[in-house]
Design an enzyme around this catalytic site. Structure first.
Site, PDB file in Angstrom:
ATOM      1  N   SER A 140      -8.214  -5.793  -0.641  1.00  0.00           N
ATOM      2  CA  SER A 140      -7.079  -6.661  -1.497  1.00  0.00           C
ATOM      3  C   SER A 140      -7.255  -8.134  -1.227  1.00  0.00           C
ATOM      4  O   SER A 140      -7.689  -8.367  -0.287  1.00  0.00           O
ATOM      5  CB  SER A 140      -5.802  -6.308  -1.115  1.00  0.00           C
ATOM      6  OG  SER A 140      -4.684  -7.173  -1.754  1.00  0.00           O
ATOM      7  N   TYR A 153       1.019  -3.944   5.327  1.00  0.00           N
ATOM      8  CA  TYR A 153       0.124  -3.750   4.481  1.00  0.00           C
ATOM      9  C   TYR A 153      -0.958  -4.793   4.336  1.00  0.00           C
ATOM     10  O   TYR A 153      -2.159  -4.637   4.364  1.00  0.00           O
ATOM     11  CB  TYR A 153       0.881  -3.771   2.697  1.00  0.00           C
ATOM     12  CG  TYR A 153      -0.152  -3.762   1.719  1.00  0.00           C
ATOM     13  CD1 TYR A 153      -0.827  -2.413   1.543  1.00  0.00           C
ATOM     14  CD2 TYR A 153      -0.514  -4.722   0.924  1.00  0.00           C
ATOM     15  CE1 TYR A 153      -1.873  -2.351   0.381  1.00  0.00           C
ATOM     16  CE2 TYR A 153      -1.530  -4.654  -0.197  1.00  0.00           C
ATOM     17  CZ  TYR A 153      -2.075  -3.508  -0.423  1.00  0.00           C
ATOM     18  OH  TYR A 153      -3.215  -3.420  -1.503  1.00  0.00           O
TER      19      TYR A 153
HETATM   20  N1  LIG Z   1      -2.554  -2.447  -7.734  1.00  0.00           N
HETATM   21  C1  LIG Z   1      -2.566  -3.452  -6.860  1.00  0.00           C
HETATM   22  O1  LIG Z   1      -1.992  -4.326  -7.203  1.00  0.00           O
HETATM   23  C2  LIG Z   1      -3.558  -3.647  -5.887  1.00  0.00           C
HETATM   24  C3  LIG Z   1      -3.826  -4.846  -5.528  1.00  0.00           C
HETATM   25  C4  LIG Z   1      -5.019  -4.970  -4.514  1.00  0.00           C
HETATM   26  C5  LIG Z   1      -5.401  -3.799  -3.985  1.00  0.00           C
HETATM   27  N2  LIG Z   1      -5.039  -2.501  -4.474  1.00  0.00           N
HETATM   28  C6  LIG Z   1      -5.598  -1.418  -3.417  1.00  0.00           C
HETATM   29  O2  LIG Z   1      -6.025  -0.584  -4.630  1.00  0.00           O
HETATM   30  C7  LIG Z   1      -6.238   0.867  -4.040  1.00  0.00           C
HETATM   31  C8  LIG Z   1      -5.571   1.517  -5.090  1.00  0.00           C
HETATM   32  O3  LIG Z   1      -4.430   1.496  -5.416  1.00  0.00           O
HETATM   33  P1  LIG Z   1      -3.641   1.560  -6.675  1.00  0.00           P
HETATM   34  O4  LIG Z   1      -3.153   0.149  -7.489  1.00  0.00           O
HETATM   35  O5  LIG Z   1      -4.764   2.158  -7.806  1.00  0.00           O
HETATM   36  O6  LIG Z   1      -2.677   2.679  -6.741  1.00  0.00           O
HETATM   37  P2  LIG Z   1      -1.888   3.724  -7.375  1.00  0.00           P
HETATM   38  O7  LIG Z   1      -1.926   3.900  -8.671  1.00  0.00           O
HETATM   39  O8  LIG Z   1      -0.912   4.081  -6.660  1.00  0.00           O
HETATM   40  O9  LIG Z   1      -3.029   5.014  -6.932  1.00  0.00           O
HETATM   41  C9  LIG Z   1      -3.322   5.325  -5.408  1.00  0.00           C
HETATM   42  C10 LIG Z   1      -4.121   6.545  -5.694  1.00  0.00           C
HETATM   43  O10 LIG Z   1      -4.137   7.035  -4.273  1.00  0.00           O
HETATM   44  C11 LIG Z   1      -3.670   8.526  -3.833  1.00  0.00           C
HETATM   45  N3  LIG Z   1      -3.177   8.566  -2.703  1.00  0.00           N
HETATM   46  C12 LIG Z   1      -1.904   8.000  -2.233  1.00  0.00           C
HETATM   47  N4  LIG Z   1      -1.584   8.531  -1.013  1.00  0.00           N
HETATM   48  C13 LIG Z   1      -2.483   9.152  -0.795  1.00  0.00           C
HETATM   49  C14 LIG Z   1      -2.727  10.019   0.384  1.00  0.00           C
HETATM   50  N5  LIG Z   1      -1.753   9.958   1.452  1.00  0.00           N
HETATM   51  N6  LIG Z   1      -3.666  10.870   0.785  1.00  0.00           N
HETATM   52  C15 LIG Z   1      -4.800  10.743  -0.446  1.00  0.00           C
HETATM   53  N7  LIG Z   1      -4.576  10.150  -1.560  1.00  0.00           N
HETATM   54  C16 LIG Z   1      -3.544   9.561  -1.596  1.00  0.00           C
HETATM   55  C17 LIG Z   1      -3.023   8.433  -5.002  1.00  0.00           C
HETATM   56  O11 LIG Z   1      -2.781   9.976  -5.537  1.00  0.00           O
HETATM   57  P3  LIG Z   1      -1.675  11.120  -4.675  1.00  0.00           P
HETATM   58  O12 LIG Z   1      -0.316  10.283  -4.670  1.00  0.00           O
HETATM   59  O13 LIG Z   1      -1.752  12.345  -5.620  1.00  0.00           O
HETATM   60  O14 LIG Z   1      -1.899  11.165  -3.553  1.00  0.00           O
HETATM   61  C18 LIG Z   1      -3.872   7.803  -6.233  1.00  0.00           C
HETATM   62  O15 LIG Z   1      -4.762   8.669  -6.641  1.00  0.00           O
HETATM   63  C19 LIG Z   1      -5.142   0.726  -2.598  1.00  0.00           C
HETATM   64  O16 LIG Z   1      -6.047   0.721  -1.736  1.00  0.00           O
HETATM   65  C20 LIG Z   1      -4.458  -0.636  -3.000  1.00  0.00           C
HETATM   66  O17 LIG Z   1      -4.026  -1.042  -1.688  1.00  0.00           O
HETATM   67  C21 LIG Z   1      -4.091  -2.402  -5.336  1.00  0.00           C
END
Ligand SMILES: NC(=O)c1ccc[n+]([C@@H]2O[C@H](COP(=O)([O-])OP(=O)(O)OC[C@H]3O[C@@H](n4cnc5c(N)ncnc54)[C@H](OP(=O)(O)O)[C@@H]3O)[C@@H](O)[C@H]2O)c1
Length: 261
Positions: A140, A153
């Site tokens: 991130s 985080y």
């Molecule tokens: N969205 C943002 O603004 C943003 C910005 C910078 C970086 N990121 C990073 O991008 C990545 C993806 O995030 P996203 O925004 O796509 O979030 P998201 O929509 O909440 O998706 C998270 C994914 O991870 C899975 N997950 C969560 N907890 C888990 C666990 N304990 N074991 C296995 N799988 C798990 C979820 O499925 P289940 O709940 O079914 O397990 C889901 O498939 C993360 O690393 C986040 O830190 C996000």
């Protein structure tokens, strides 16, 4: 069936599902990992129908200490080669450190830090043997700065970036690249799951998951070390290099504070 196989953690929604679509569009077979089996299999079915690639779903909790090993064992038992590994699953938690829940934070460290470390460690030997492989770690822009309101985080993402850059350098002679994708605020379930709806962070300049995923895929295929999607996000590491850390902490504090403060 596809030409190579890519394992994506957190592949059921958000950036992970968008990445799964991009890899499938480039004829990769997929192994998708997340906890909610129903959601995971629904995403898997959609991708299979759209791109005619093979999709294997492994429902596991990567915040569990043994989760990454169980994923590795499930893949090994099925004799599936993993050519590319995408460590994408991650969560945040909004609030001042003195008031947030310790157990939730320890699980976040397991998911955001220990799980990518362990999966990389376990899948690397076969990549080294093949002298071929690519790893994409989703960090991130939080990795570049201290992050009041989401201190743990931000710190997990700083670990992931530092670790990934070091391993990328070590692996150059082995023909393996490790790319770190550093998105800024992105449309997904992240904000609600992190309890950060109140934060100003998501008020403006939010990117869509598809654009972020495409930048990640292109950067990984080009063997880039770090990919930062979006012009505004690219300015964050530049500012972090120029400003004293306490000033960055103050700016992060202001950027992430609740909308009503
Ligand atoms: N969205 C943002 O603004 C943003 C910005 C910078 C970086 N990121 C990073 O991008 C990545 C993806 O995030 P996203 O925004 O796509 O979030 P998201 O929509 O909440 O998706 C998270 C994914 O991870 C899975 N997950 C969560 N907890 C888990 C666990 N304990 N074991 C296995 N799988 C798990 C979820 O499925 P289940 O709940 O079914 O397990 C889901 O498939 C993360 O690393 C986040 O830190 C996000």
């Amino acid at each position: 069936m596809g030409t190579e196989r890519t394992l994506i953690t957190g592949g059921s929604t958000g950036i992970g599902a968008a990445l799964a679509n991009v890899f499938a569009a480039h004829a990769h077979d997929l192994i998708l990992v997340a906890r909610n089996r129903e959601k995971l299999e629904a995403t898997g079915r959609q991708i299979q129908q759209k791109y005619a690639v093979g999709v294997t779903c492994v429902a596991e909790d990567l915040a569990d200490r043994d989760g990454p090993r169980r994923v590795f064992d499930a893949v090994t038992e099925r004799r599936l080669d993993v050519h590319n590994l995408v460590n994408n699953a991650g969560v945040g938690l909004y609030g001042k450190f003195a008031t947030t829940d310790l157990e939730t934070e320890l699980k976040m460290i397991q998911l955001n830090v220990s799980s990518p470390v362990e999966l990389t460690k376990r899948f690397l030997p076969s990549m080294i043997e093949r002298r071929r492989g690519r790893i994409l770690n989703v960090a991130s822009t939080a990795a570049f700065v201290p992050g009041p309101w989401m201190s743990i985080y931000y710190a997990t993402k700083a670990f992931l970036l530092s670790f990934s850059e070091a391993i990328d350098y070590e692996l150059q002679p082995n023909g393996i690249s490790l790319t770190t994708l550093c998105p800024g605020p992105t449309e997904s379930e992240f904000k609600v799951r992190a309890g950060s709806q109140r934060s100003r962070l998501f008020d403006a300049f939010v990117m869509d998951a598809e654009t972020v995923a495409k930048a990640g895929y292109d950067g990984m295929m080009a063997g880039k070390s770090v990919v930062i999607p979006g012009l505004r996000n690219k300015l964050i590491p530049v500012a972090a290099r120029l400003m004293p850390r306490p000033m960055m902490a103050m700016l992060s504090y202001r950027a992430a504070r609740p909308s009503d403060k």
